[in-house]
Write an enzyme that holds these catalytic residues in place. Structure first.
Site, mmCIF file in Angstrom:
data_model
loop_
_atom_site.group_PDB
_atom_site.id
_atom_site.type_symbol
_atom_site.label_atom_id
_atom_site.label_comp_id
_atom_site.label_asym_id
_atom_site.label_seq_id
_atom_site.Cartn_x
_atom_site.Cartn_y
_atom_site.Cartn_z
ATOM 1 N N HIS A 19 0.822 -1.219 0.000
ATOM 2 C CA HIS A 19 0.000 0.000 0.000
ATOM 3 C C HIS A 19 0.854 1.268 0.000
ATOM 4 C CE1 HIS A 19 -4.191 0.703 -0.195
ATOM 5 N NE2 HIS A 19 -4.448 0.980 1.057
ATOM 6 N N ASN A 66 -6.770 6.394 3.221
ATOM 7 C CA ASN A 66 -8.177 6.652 2.933
ATOM 8 C C ASN A 66 -8.590 8.115 3.064
ATOM 9 O OD1 ASN A 66 -8.231 3.924 2.524
ATOM 10 N ND2 ASN A 66 -9.474 3.456 4.312
ATOM 11 N N ASP A 91 -0.620 2.181 -5.410
ATOM 12 C CA ASP A 91 -0.706 0.756 -5.671
ATOM 13 C C ASP A 91 -2.023 0.451 -6.382
ATOM 14 O OD1 ASP A 91 -1.943 1.459 -3.050
ATOM 15 O OD2 ASP A 91 -2.572 -0.631 -3.113
ATOM 16 N N ASN A 112 -9.680 3.319 -2.120
ATOM 17 C CA ASN A 112 -10.170 4.350 -1.202
ATOM 18 C C ASN A 112 -9.314 5.619 -1.198
ATOM 19 O OD1 ASN A 112 -12.455 2.932 -0.384
ATOM 20 N ND2 ASN A 112 -11.320 1.831 1.179
#
Length: 190
Positions: A19, A66, A91, A112
């Site tokens: 991530h 997020n 990613d 997100n």
């Protein structure tokens, strides 16, 4: 002026996870450009450098993935940077590990961080440099997968993708996004 933001999560526990590919590419660009002065402002780490004849802001949001749009939106608004001059590195689960793709606009596609950016920038028309991390295997959940570190043969592919993405960002800054897309996006039929 261009804003180049890598998406990720702050903190040692998230370093070099799938991530955090965006943070890793920003770190690679900073290394290449000898950038070592960062300031914390507007919920992000920000470095300023002049490359390819213009000012570039390297950005790592500190809001967690997020809520990336909170930081990037505030910075873009403050510096009055139009959406087409905002490059986002992130990613992508839907690309195989190590594959990369540049897109000039598009939906969040379930990401997100991108969803937050669309909300924070009030548009889908910002450039994305996507790095494939593949779908989870071995019974792992999506969260376990993206917050985990690459392993096995995946390490080499993702490391190569990090450098390749940094190359593609540099090409887009030096020429145009379209030229970078033509050169760095995978060709069909290969």
């Amino acid at each position: 002026m261009k804003l180049v933001a890598g998406l990720g999560n702050p903190g040692k526990e998230y370093e070099h996870t799938r991530h955090n590919m965006g943070f890793d590419v920003i770190d690679e660009l900073a290394r290449r450009w000898s950038v070592n002065v960062w300031k914390t402002d507007m919920k992000a780490e920000i470095a300023s450098v002049v490359r390819f004849g213009e000012k570039i802001l390297l950005v790592k949001p500190l809001t967690y993935m997020n809520l990336s749009g909170d930081a990037v939106g505030a910075i873009a608004n403050y510096y009055k940077i139009p959406a087409e001059d905002i490059y986002i590195i992130c990613d992508d689960l839907d690309l195989p590990a190590g594959k990369t793709r540049i897109r000039k606009k598009g939906s969040a596609g379930g990401h997100n961080g991108i969803k937050s950016l669309i909300a924070g920038l009030h548009t889908e028309e910002f450039v994305r440099f996507r790095i494939g991390v593949g779908h989870p295997k071995d019974g792992h959940t999506v969260i376990e997968h993206v917050l985990g570190r690459p392993y096995g043969e995946e390490i080499e592919r993702i490391e190569a993708a990090r450098k390749y993405t940094a190359d593609s960002v540099e090409r887009a800054l030096e020429t145009t996004v379209d030229k970078a897309m033509n050169e760095f996006n995978p060709k069909r039929g290969r």
